[in-house]
Design a protein around this motif. Sequence first.
Motif, PDB file in Angstrom:
ATOM      1  N   SER A 281       2.066  -1.078 -15.715  1.00  0.00           N
ATOM      2  CA  SER A 281       3.519  -1.080 -15.501  1.00  0.00           C
ATOM      3  C   SER A 281       3.869  -0.653 -14.074  1.00  0.00           C
ATOM      4  O   SER A 281       4.754  -1.241 -13.442  1.00  0.00           O
ATOM      5  N   LEU A 282       3.160   0.370 -13.563  1.00  0.00           N
ATOM      6  CA  LEU A 282       3.423   0.813 -12.183  1.00  0.00           C
ATOM      7  C   LEU A 282       2.887  -0.189 -11.176  1.00  0.00           C
ATOM      8  O   LEU A 282       3.491  -0.402 -10.122  1.00  0.00           O
ATOM      9  N   LYS A 283       1.750  -0.795 -11.485  1.00  0.00           N
ATOM     10  CA  LYS A 283       1.158  -1.788 -10.578  1.00  0.00           C
ATOM     11  C   LYS A 283       2.099  -2.988 -10.414  1.00  0.00           C
ATOM     12  O   LYS A 283       2.205  -3.564  -9.339  1.00  0.00           O
ATOM     13  N   MET A 284       2.779  -3.339 -11.497  1.00  0.00           N
ATOM     14  CA  MET A 284       3.674  -4.494 -11.478  1.00  0.00           C
ATOM     15  C   MET A 284       5.096  -4.130 -11.049  1.00  0.00           C
ATOM     16  O   MET A 284       5.948  -5.013 -10.950  1.00  0.00           O
ATOM     17  N   MET A 285       5.352  -2.831 -10.817  1.00  0.00           N
ATOM     18  CA  MET A 285       6.718  -2.397 -10.498  1.00  0.00           C
ATOM     19  C   MET A 285       7.254  -3.076  -9.235  1.00  0.00           C
ATOM     20  O   MET A 285       8.420  -3.473  -9.180  1.00  0.00           O
ATOM     21  N   VAL A 286       6.404  -3.231  -8.218  1.00  0.00           N
ATOM     22  CA  VAL A 286       6.827  -3.877  -6.965  1.00  0.00           C
ATOM     23  C   VAL A 286       7.284  -5.306  -7.246  1.00  0.00           C
ATOM     24  O   VAL A 286       8.307  -5.760  -6.733  1.00  0.00           O
ATOM     25  N   ILE A 287       6.523  -6.014  -8.060  1.00  0.00           N
ATOM     26  CA  ILE A 287       6.872  -7.405  -8.388  1.00  0.00           C
ATOM     27  C   ILE A 287       8.171  -7.452  -9.199  1.00  0.00           C
ATOM     28  O   ILE A 287       9.019  -8.319  -8.977  1.00  0.00           O
ATOM     29  N   TYR A 288       8.345  -6.505 -10.131  1.00  0.00           N
ATOM     30  CA  TYR A 288       9.577  -6.468 -10.924  1.00  0.00           C
ATOM     31  C   TYR A 288      10.806  -6.328 -10.020  1.00  0.00           C
ATOM     32  O   TYR A 288      11.769  -7.097 -10.149  1.00  0.00           O
ATOM     33  N   VAL A 289      10.769  -5.311  -9.128  1.00  0.00           N
ATOM     34  CA  VAL A 289      11.966  -5.069  -8.295  1.00  0.00           C
ATOM     35  C   VAL A 289      12.176  -6.208  -7.297  1.00  0.00           C
ATOM     36  O   VAL A 289      13.312  -6.551  -6.966  1.00  0.00           O
ATOM     37  N   THR A 290      11.087  -6.839  -6.841  1.00  0.00           N
ATOM     38  CA  THR A 290      11.211  -7.967  -5.901  1.00  0.00           C
ATOM     39  C   THR A 290      11.890  -9.155  -6.581  1.00  0.00           C
ATOM     40  O   THR A 290      12.811  -9.766  -6.025  1.00  0.00           O
ATOM     41  N   ILE A 291      11.446  -9.479  -7.791  1.00  0.00           N
ATOM     42  CA  ILE A 291      12.041 -10.604  -8.534  1.00  0.00           C
ATOM     43  C   ILE A 291      13.503 -10.299  -8.870  1.00  0.00           C
ATOM     44  O   ILE A 291      14.378 -11.163  -8.781  1.00  0.00           O
ATOM     45  N   MET A 292      13.775  -9.048  -9.244  1.00  0.00           N
ATOM     46  CA  MET A 292      15.147  -8.647  -9.561  1.00  0.00           C
ATOM     47  C   MET A 292      16.040  -8.787  -8.332  1.00  0.00           C
ATOM     48  O   MET A 292      17.172  -9.303  -8.421  1.00  0.00           O
ATOM     49  N   GLY A 293      15.542  -8.335  -7.167  1.00  0.00           N
ATOM     50  CA  GLY A 293      16.309  -8.461  -5.916  1.00  0.00           C
ATOM     51  C   GLY A 293      16.549  -9.909  -5.554  1.00  0.00           C
ATOM     52  O   GLY A 293      17.648 -10.282  -5.122  1.00  0.00           O
ATOM     53  N   LEU A 294      15.526 -10.756  -5.739  1.00  0.00           N
ATOM     54  CA  LEU A 294      15.658 -12.197  -5.453  1.00  0.00           C
ATOM     55  C   LEU A 294      16.738 -12.818  -6.334  1.00  0.00           C
ATOM     56  O   LEU A 294      17.605 -13.565  -5.857  1.00  0.00           O
ATOM     57  N   PHE A 295      16.697 -12.498  -7.621  1.00  0.00           N
ATOM     58  CA  PHE A 295      17.655 -13.056  -8.577  1.00  0.00           C
ATOM     59  C   PHE A 295      19.085 -12.613  -8.247  1.00  0.00           C
ATOM     60  O   PHE A 295      20.023 -13.425  -8.235  1.00  0.00           O
ATOM     61  N   MET A 296      19.260 -11.312  -7.935  1.00  0.00           N
ATOM     62  CA  MET A 296      20.592 -10.789  -7.609  1.00  0.00           C
ATOM     63  C   MET A 296      21.115 -11.390  -6.302  1.00  0.00           C
ATOM     64  O   MET A 296      22.295 -11.748  -6.198  1.00  0.00           O
ATOM     65  N   GLY A 297      20.232 -11.528  -5.300  1.00  0.00           N
ATOM     66  CA  GLY A 297      20.641 -12.132  -4.034  1.00  0.00           C
ATOM     67  C   GLY A 297      21.110 -13.559  -4.217  1.00  0.00           C
ATOM     68  O   GLY A 297      22.110 -13.983  -3.628  1.00  0.00           O
ATOM     69  N   TYR A 298      20.392 -14.312  -5.071  1.00  0.00           N
ATOM     70  CA  TYR A 298      20.783 -15.696  -5.363  1.00  0.00           C
ATOM     71  C   TYR A 298      22.140 -15.743  -6.061  1.00  0.00           C
ATOM     72  O   TYR A 298      23.010 -16.539  -5.717  1.00  0.00           O
ATOM     73  N   LEU A 299      22.325 -14.870  -7.051  1.00  0.00           N
ATOM     74  CA  LEU A 299      23.579 -14.869  -7.815  1.00  0.00           C
ATOM     75  C   LEU A 299      24.775 -14.538  -6.926  1.00  0.00           C
ATOM     76  O   LEU A 299      25.806 -15.203  -6.970  1.00  0.00           O
ATOM     77  N   ILE A 300      24.628 -13.481  -6.110  1.00  0.00           N
ATOM     78  CA  ILE A 300      25.744 -13.015  -5.282  1.00  0.00           C
ATOM     79  C   ILE A 300      26.126 -14.081  -4.253  1.00  0.00           C
ATOM     80  O   ILE A 300      27.297 -14.390  -4.052  1.00  0.00           O
ATOM     81  N   SER A 301      25.106 -14.687  -3.593  1.00  0.00           N
ATOM     82  CA  SER A 301      25.423 -15.669  -2.551  1.00  0.00           C
ATOM     83  C   SER A 301      25.907 -16.992  -3.141  1.00  0.00           C
ATOM     84  O   SER A 301      26.501 -17.799  -2.424  1.00  0.00           O
ATOM     85  N   SER A 302      25.682 -17.225  -4.439  1.00  0.00           N
ATOM     86  CA  SER A 302      26.183 -18.454  -5.079  1.00  0.00           C
ATOM     87  C   SER A 302      27.680 -18.352  -5.373  1.00  0.00           C
ATOM     88  O   SER A 302      28.337 -19.359  -5.596  1.00  0.00           O
ATOM     89  N   MET A 303      28.213 -17.130  -5.398  1.00  0.00           N
ATOM     90  CA  MET A 303      29.640 -16.957  -5.675  1.00  0.00           C
ATOM     91  C   MET A 303      30.450 -17.196  -4.404  1.00  0.00           C
ATOM     92  O   MET A 303      29.915 -17.632  -3.390  1.00  0.00           O
ATOM     93  N   ASP A 304      31.728 -16.883  -4.453  1.00  0.00           N
ATOM     94  CA  ASP A 304      32.557 -17.123  -3.284  1.00  0.00           C
ATOM     95  C   ASP A 304      32.214 -16.119  -2.171  1.00  0.00           C
ATOM     96  O   ASP A 304      31.467 -15.175  -2.378  1.00  0.00           O
TER      97      ASP A 304
ATOM     98  N   MET B 202       0.826  -1.201   0.000  1.00  0.00           N
ATOM     99  CA  MET B 202       0.000   0.000   0.000  1.00  0.00           C
ATOM    100  C   MET B 202       0.866   1.258   0.000  1.00  0.00           C
ATOM    101  O   MET B 202       0.565   2.236  -0.705  1.00  0.00           O
ATOM    102  N   ILE B 203       1.963   1.234   0.754  1.00  0.00           N
ATOM    103  CA  ILE B 203       2.872   2.395   0.793  1.00  0.00           C
ATOM    104  C   ILE B 203       3.450   2.661  -0.596  1.00  0.00           C
ATOM    105  O   ILE B 203       3.430   3.793  -1.086  1.00  0.00           O
ATOM    106  N   LEU B 204       3.940   1.604  -1.256  1.00  0.00           N
ATOM    107  CA  LEU B 204       4.571   1.793  -2.571  1.00  0.00           C
ATOM    108  C   LEU B 204       3.553   2.227  -3.634  1.00  0.00           C
ATOM    109  O   LEU B 204       3.868   3.003  -4.538  1.00  0.00           O
ATOM    110  N   GLU B 205       2.323   1.753  -3.513  1.00  0.00           N
ATOM    111  CA  GLU B 205       1.302   2.177  -4.479  1.00  0.00           C
ATOM    112  C   GLU B 205       0.882   3.623  -4.233  1.00  0.00           C
ATOM    113  O   GLU B 205       0.612   4.361  -5.193  1.00  0.00           O
ATOM    114  N   MET B 206       0.832   4.043  -2.969  1.00  0.00           N
ATOM    115  CA  MET B 206       0.534   5.453  -2.686  1.00  0.00           C
ATOM    116  C   MET B 206       1.670   6.359  -3.165  1.00  0.00           C
ATOM    117  O   MET B 206       1.454   7.481  -3.608  1.00  0.00           O
TER     118      MET B 206
END
Length: 577
Positions: free
Chosen positions: A456-479, A366-370
Amino acid sequence: MKKYSICFISFFFLFFFMLLNFFFLIYFIMKNIVFFLEWEIIIVNSMSVVMTILLDWMSLLFMMFVSLISSSVIYYSRSYMSSELNLSRFIYLVLMFVFSMFLLIISPNMISILLGWDGLGLVSYCLVIYYQNIKSYNAGMLTALSNRIGDVMILILISWMLNYGSWNYIFYLNLMNNEVSMKIIALLVIIAAMTKSAQIPFSSWLPAAMAAPTPVSALVHSSTLVTAGVYLLIRFNNLLVDMFFLKFLLLFSGLTMMMAGISANYEFDLKKIIALSTLSQLGLMMSILSMGFYDLAFFHLLTHAMFKALLFMCAGVIIHMMNDNQDIRMMGGISLYIPLTSLCLNISNMALCGIPFLAGFYSKDMILEMVSMSNLNLMIFYLYYFSTGLTMFYTIRLLMYLMVDDYNLIVIYNLYDEDYTMLKGMMILLFMSLISGSFLSWLIFYYPYMIYLPFSLKMMVIYVTIMGLFMGYLISSMDIYSLNKFSLTYNLSYFFVTMWFLPNLSTYGLNYYFLSFSQKLFKNIDLGWSEYYSGQGFYNILKQNSMIYYIYQMNNFKIYLFSFILWMLFMVTMIMI
C-alpha cells in the motif's frame, strides 16, 4: 555580428568548462580525491583572511551542471534577446551571476561564501530590473530586501565564528557538534538558507522575480540563486544533526510545498505557474534535507535543475509566439504550431511529475519512499503526498490549457514555427532531462538503497499521481474560472491565489510601512525642521530680513518717517501706561 560574438565566446567557454569539470569529476570519484587550496591574503593580529577553494566530487558535479545550464541559456539568449540593443550587457550580467555561483560552490570559507552570496543577490537585482518599468523595480526591490535578511544572517555568522579563530567552517564541523554555540550557528545558517531558497515566510519574492527576462528565469530558478540556500545546508549537514530547529524547517518547508502547489492551481500567468512549481520543489529539497538525507536533497537539486531550465525555455518560446502574452487562458492548441517545443515542454513536465524513467522519477520516488520508511507524524506524511498530487494537478491543468484547449488570443494572427537557435539550446537540456536521473543515481550513491515497504505504501506515489492527473483533467475541462467554485467564498479563493497573503505581508506589512516611515522622517526632519533652521532655511530667513533692511536703505523717507512716528507713538504709550 559583434553583439553575437560575446554569446558564442561565452557559450564555448562555459561548455568547455563543463567538459573539464566532467573529466575531473570522474577522476576525483575514482581516486576518492579532495583538493583543499588556501591562499593567505592578509593577517590581522591572530586572524588571517584567506581565499580557500574546496574541490571535491560535490562541488565539481554542481559546477558541471551550472555551467551546462548557463551555456545552454546563453546560446538560447542569442535568439531570444536578439532585439535587445544591449545584448553584451545582458550576457555580462549573466556571466557575473554564474561566476558568483561558482565562488559560492567552491568556498569552504565564510568570507568567500559571503562574496558569492552577495554577488548572487546584487546581480539578481540587476537582472530582475532589466526591463525598466515600475513592476520590475518593485519586484527587484522585494527580491533584494528579502535576500538581505539572509545576508545579515551570514554576516552575524562570520562575526560569531571569530570565537573559533578561523572562518574555514569545514575544520570546525565536528568540534561544533559538542558546543552550545553550534545551535546559534545552525539557526543562522537555516534562516539564511530559508531566505535564499524562498521558504515560508520569505516566499513572496520568488514569483515576483519573474519580471526578469525568461533566460534569466531559466538560470535563476533551476540551478543558481534559489539552490544556494539548499547547497549551503548540504555543506553544513554535519552540523545539523538532531537539531531542534530542523523540526521547524521540516514544518515550514512542507507548508511551502503545499502552499506553492495550491497557488499554482489558481494562477493563470505561465511563468508564475513554473515559478511556483520551483518553490514547491525547493520545499521538497529543504524538507528531505531537514530529515538528514542530504545526498537525496543534492540528487533532486541536480535532476530538478535540468528539467526546470528546459521548462522555462519552452515557456519563453511560447511567450514569444504569443506576442509577449503570458496568460494561459489565451493559449491553446500550440502543439499544432510548435511541435518540437511542445515535445520539450511535455517531457520536462512529465519529468517534473516523476513519470518513470525520466530524470525527476529517480529522485522524487526515492525521496518519497525514504519518507515512508522514516518515523514521521501523519501531518508531515500528508504534506509530502498531498504536494506530490498537487504537482501532477497543476501540470495536467497547464498542459490542458496549452495543448488541448482552443486558441483564444486573436482571430488573425501569424503563428510562426520554432526558432532553431532556441531549439539547439533546448535539445541539450532535453537529452539531460531524459538521462540525468539514471546517470546521477549511479554516480552519487556508492551502494544501492534497499527500500522495503508494504504494498500500500509502495503504491502510494502512484495513487496520488493518478488522483492528481484525474483532478487536473476535470478542473481544466470546466469553464475558465472553474477552480474558484471549489472555494467556499471569494476570500478563500483570494487567500489561495495570493500565496496565503504572503506578498501582502512582506510587501505591505513590512517593506511598505518601513519605507513609508522613512519617507515621513525625510519629509518632517530633512525637509522640515532641519531644512527650516539650517542650510537653505537659514539663508532664506537672512535673505528676507536683508530685503526689509534694503527697503529702508533706499532713502524712501516716507516709509522711514512713518515707521519712526509709529515707533515714537508706541514708546510714548508704553511710558504713559
